[in-house]
Design a protein around this motif. Sequence first.
Motif, PDB file in Angstrom:
ATOM      1  N   PRO A 104      -1.698 -27.906 -12.205  1.00 26.79           N
ATOM      2  CA  PRO A 104      -0.277 -28.303 -12.142  1.00 26.79           C
ATOM      3  C   PRO A 104       0.677 -27.173 -12.492  1.00 26.79           C
ATOM      4  O   PRO A 104       1.773 -27.088 -11.928  1.00 26.79           O
ATOM      5  N   GLY A 105       0.277 -26.295 -13.405  1.00 25.14           N
ATOM      6  CA  GLY A 105       1.137 -25.171 -13.757  1.00 25.14           C
ATOM      7  C   GLY A 105       1.332 -24.208 -12.600  1.00 25.14           C
ATOM      8  O   GLY A 105       2.419 -23.644 -12.421  1.00 25.14           O
ATOM      9  N   VAL A 106       0.299 -24.034 -11.790  1.00 28.91           N
ATOM     10  CA  VAL A 106       0.415 -23.172 -10.615  1.00 28.91           C
ATOM     11  C   VAL A 106       1.343 -23.800  -9.588  1.00 28.91           C
ATOM     12  O   VAL A 106       2.169 -23.118  -8.967  1.00 28.91           O
ATOM     13  N   VAL A 107       1.229 -25.107  -9.413  1.00 26.91           N
ATOM     14  CA  VAL A 107       2.118 -25.790  -8.467  1.00 26.91           C
ATOM     15  C   VAL A 107       3.577 -25.653  -8.909  1.00 26.91           C
ATOM     16  O   VAL A 107       4.459 -25.368  -8.093  1.00 26.91           O
ATOM     17  N   ARG A 108       3.837 -25.819 -10.192  1.00 28.17           N
ATOM     18  CA  ARG A 108       5.208 -25.646 -10.703  1.00 28.17           C
ATOM     19  C   ARG A 108       5.710 -24.237 -10.428  1.00 28.17           C
ATOM     20  O   ARG A 108       6.862 -24.039 -10.029  1.00 28.17           O
ATOM     21  N   MET A 109       4.855 -23.259 -10.662  1.00 24.96           N
ATOM     22  CA  MET A 109       5.251 -21.883 -10.427  1.00 24.96           C
ATOM     23  C   MET A 109       5.589 -21.627  -8.960  1.00 24.96           C
ATOM     24  O   MET A 109       6.552 -20.934  -8.631  1.00 24.96           O
ATOM     25  N   LEU A 110       4.824 -22.219  -8.047  1.00 25.01           N
ATOM     26  CA  LEU A 110       5.099 -22.052  -6.622  1.00 25.01           C
ATOM     27  C   LEU A 110       6.396 -22.741  -6.219  1.00 25.01           C
ATOM     28  O   LEU A 110       7.157 -22.216  -5.390  1.00 25.01           O
ATOM     29  N   ASN A 125      -4.592 -10.824  -0.432  1.00 22.44           N
ATOM     30  CA  ASN A 125      -4.224  -9.526   0.136  1.00 22.44           C
ATOM     31  C   ASN A 125      -3.384  -9.810   1.372  1.00 22.44           C
ATOM     32  O   ASN A 125      -3.013 -10.969   1.624  1.00 22.44           O
ATOM     33  N   ALA A 126      -3.094  -8.791   2.144  1.00 19.64           N
ATOM     34  CA  ALA A 126      -2.202  -8.976   3.290  1.00 19.64           C
ATOM     35  C   ALA A 126      -2.764  -9.936   4.332  1.00 19.64           C
ATOM     36  O   ALA A 126      -2.004 -10.546   5.099  1.00 19.64           O
ATOM     37  N   ASP A 127      -4.082 -10.071   4.379  1.00 18.41           N
ATOM     38  CA  ASP A 127      -4.701 -10.900   5.411  1.00 18.41           C
ATOM     39  C   ASP A 127      -5.233 -12.229   4.896  1.00 18.41           C
ATOM     40  O   ASP A 127      -5.501 -13.128   5.691  1.00 18.41           O
ATOM     41  N   MET A 128      -5.394 -12.346   3.603  1.00 16.61           N
ATOM     42  CA  MET A 128      -6.011 -13.556   3.039  1.00 16.61           C
ATOM     43  C   MET A 128      -4.966 -14.361   2.285  1.00 16.61           C
ATOM     44  O   MET A 128      -4.526 -13.967   1.192  1.00 16.61           O
ATOM     45  N   LEU A 129      -4.539 -15.477   2.901  1.00 19.66           N
ATOM     46  CA  LEU A 129      -3.478 -16.309   2.350  1.00 19.66           C
ATOM     47  C   LEU A 129      -4.023 -17.696   2.025  1.00 19.66           C
ATOM     48  O   LEU A 129      -5.118 -18.060   2.425  1.00 19.66           O
ATOM     49  N   GLU A 130      -3.205 -18.467   1.303  1.00 22.16           N
ATOM     50  CA  GLU A 130      -3.565 -19.847   0.948  1.00 22.16           C
ATOM     51  C   GLU A 130      -2.475 -20.794   1.475  1.00 22.16           C
ATOM     52  O   GLU A 130      -1.709 -21.377   0.715  1.00 22.16           O
ATOM     53  N   PRO A 131      -2.406 -20.999   2.804  1.00 15.99           N
ATOM     54  CA  PRO A 131      -1.331 -21.815   3.375  1.00 15.99           C
ATOM     55  C   PRO A 131      -1.434 -23.292   3.056  1.00 15.99           C
ATOM     56  O   PRO A 131      -0.455 -24.030   3.210  1.00 15.99           O
ATOM     57  N   LEU A 132      -2.625 -23.758   2.617  1.00 21.19           N
ATOM     58  CA  LEU A 132      -2.795 -25.167   2.250  1.00 21.19           C
ATOM     59  C   LEU A 132      -2.903 -25.324   0.741  1.00 21.19           C
ATOM     60  O   LEU A 132      -3.549 -26.255   0.233  1.00 21.19           O
ATOM     61  N   HIS A 133      -2.249 -24.403   0.043  1.00 22.41           N
ATOM     62  CA  HIS A 133      -2.039 -24.491  -1.406  1.00 22.41           C
ATOM     63  C   HIS A 133      -0.721 -23.768  -1.641  1.00 22.41           C
ATOM     64  O   HIS A 133      -0.668 -22.744  -2.320  1.00 22.41           O
ATOM     65  N   ALA A 134       0.338 -24.280  -1.032  1.00 18.03           N
ATOM     66  CA  ALA A 134       1.596 -23.543  -0.954  1.00 18.03           C
ATOM     67  C   ALA A 134       2.789 -24.486  -0.937  1.00 18.03           C
ATOM     68  O   ALA A 134       2.641 -25.691  -0.698  1.00 18.03           O
ATOM     69  N   VAL A 135       3.957 -23.931  -1.180  1.00 21.45           N
ATOM     70  CA  VAL A 135       5.208 -24.695  -1.147  1.00 21.45           C
ATOM     71  C   VAL A 135       6.056 -24.208   0.028  1.00 21.45           C
ATOM     72  O   VAL A 135       6.171 -23.003   0.267  1.00 21.45           O
ATOM     73  N   TYR A 136       6.641 -25.159   0.744  1.00 20.79           N
ATOM     74  CA  TYR A 136       7.486 -24.860   1.894  1.00 20.79           C
ATOM     75  C   TYR A 136       8.834 -25.558   1.744  1.00 20.79           C
ATOM     76  O   TYR A 136       8.928 -26.621   1.114  1.00 20.79           O
ATOM     77  N   TYR A 164       5.501 -14.085  -0.687  1.00 13.77           N
ATOM     78  CA  TYR A 164       4.067 -14.028  -0.942  1.00 13.77           C
ATOM     79  C   TYR A 164       3.836 -13.832  -2.445  1.00 13.77           C
ATOM     80  O   TYR A 164       4.374 -12.906  -3.044  1.00 13.77           O
ATOM     81  N   VAL A 165       3.061 -14.720  -3.025  1.00 15.37           N
ATOM     82  CA  VAL A 165       2.822 -14.706  -4.468  1.00 15.37           C
ATOM     83  C   VAL A 165       1.411 -14.167  -4.714  1.00 15.37           C
ATOM     84  O   VAL A 165       0.423 -14.831  -4.378  1.00 15.37           O
ATOM     85  N   PRO A 166       1.275 -12.968  -5.293  1.00 14.42           N
ATOM     86  CA  PRO A 166      -0.056 -12.397  -5.525  1.00 14.42           C
ATOM     87  C   PRO A 166      -0.875 -13.274  -6.455  1.00 14.42           C
ATOM     88  O   PRO A 166      -0.356 -13.846  -7.417  1.00 14.42           O
ATOM     89  N   VAL A 167      -2.169 -13.352  -6.173  1.00 16.10           N
ATOM     90  CA  VAL A 167      -3.026 -14.188  -7.014  1.00 16.10           C
ATOM     91  C   VAL A 167      -3.079 -13.660  -8.446  1.00 16.10           C
ATOM     92  O   VAL A 167      -3.348 -14.424  -9.380  1.00 16.10           O
ATOM     93  N   LEU A 177      -8.619 -18.615 -11.583  1.00 14.75           N
ATOM     94  CA  LEU A 177      -8.162 -18.964 -10.237  1.00 14.75           C
ATOM     95  C   LEU A 177      -8.930 -20.161  -9.676  1.00 14.75           C
ATOM     96  O   LEU A 177      -9.178 -20.264  -8.478  1.00 14.75           O
ATOM     97  N   LEU A 178      -9.276 -21.087 -10.562  1.00 12.13           N
ATOM     98  CA  LEU A 178     -10.002 -22.282 -10.137  1.00 12.13           C
ATOM     99  C   LEU A 178      -9.153 -23.185  -9.255  1.00 12.13           C
ATOM    100  O   LEU A 178      -9.684 -24.018  -8.516  1.00 12.13           O
ATOM    101  N   THR A 179      -7.849 -23.025  -9.340  1.00 12.51           N
ATOM    102  CA  THR A 179      -6.950 -23.846  -8.527  1.00 12.51           C
ATOM    103  C   THR A 179      -7.255 -23.720  -7.038  1.00 12.51           C
ATOM    104  O   THR A 179      -6.983 -24.632  -6.262  1.00 12.51           O
ATOM    105  N   PHE A 180      -7.852 -22.576  -6.631  1.00 16.86           N
ATOM    106  CA  PHE A 180      -8.157 -22.352  -5.217  1.00 16.86           C
ATOM    107  C   PHE A 180      -9.565 -22.786  -4.830  1.00 16.86           C
ATOM    108  O   PHE A 180      -9.981 -22.563  -3.692  1.00 16.86           O
TER     109      PHE A 180
END
Length: 207
Positions: A104-110, A125-136, A164-167, A177-180
Amino acid sequence: MRSAIVLVGGAARRAGGREKYFFTFRGKTFIDRLIDTLKEVADEIVVVARDPEQCERFGHIGDVRCISDVRRGLGPIGGLHAGTFAVHGEYVFVAACDMPCIHPGVVRMLFDAAVGYDAAIPCWNADMLEPLHAVYRRSALLGYLEKHESLSLRPMIWSLNTRYVPVEKIREIDPGLLTFTNINNLEDLESIDPVAGHDTDDPRDPC
């Protein structure tokens, strides 16, 4: 107002035909764990299923709406399309249903990081994103999804004013980084919890 969308409409092929959101992890199903977490950080939660029949499987979850894809067979972007039209918040956290350890803390931060942008997306990195763990930002999504051509999320991300939020930034909240953590099959689940799917009195929680 902050909203959350949970995408559950996958065909479960990689999970041996079993639907991952009902995998049991430390006494709770994935979907129950995820909903409990999101209730801490979002004002509304919408579950997006592939069809009305699948929606019926989530009737036991209180204070959560379940809707089905409007454009079927498009994968995650189809679920994102239906969910975005259904929610009311200007900022929306989007999650896949196979991530039982979302923090939940990561979600708040996003949510905070997305203010002033169209999206806040974790990146390894520039090529590895988490689009289904993100805020829009909802209005930006509506503009793109109304006439999108690609079924990939990557062109959508590139078209938005994305932050883009670095891990490593996220690691300050969730050191492991268990959230991922993403579970595609029972073997993945057992790799983080050897007693997953079995009755146990062990109170420890890998998340």
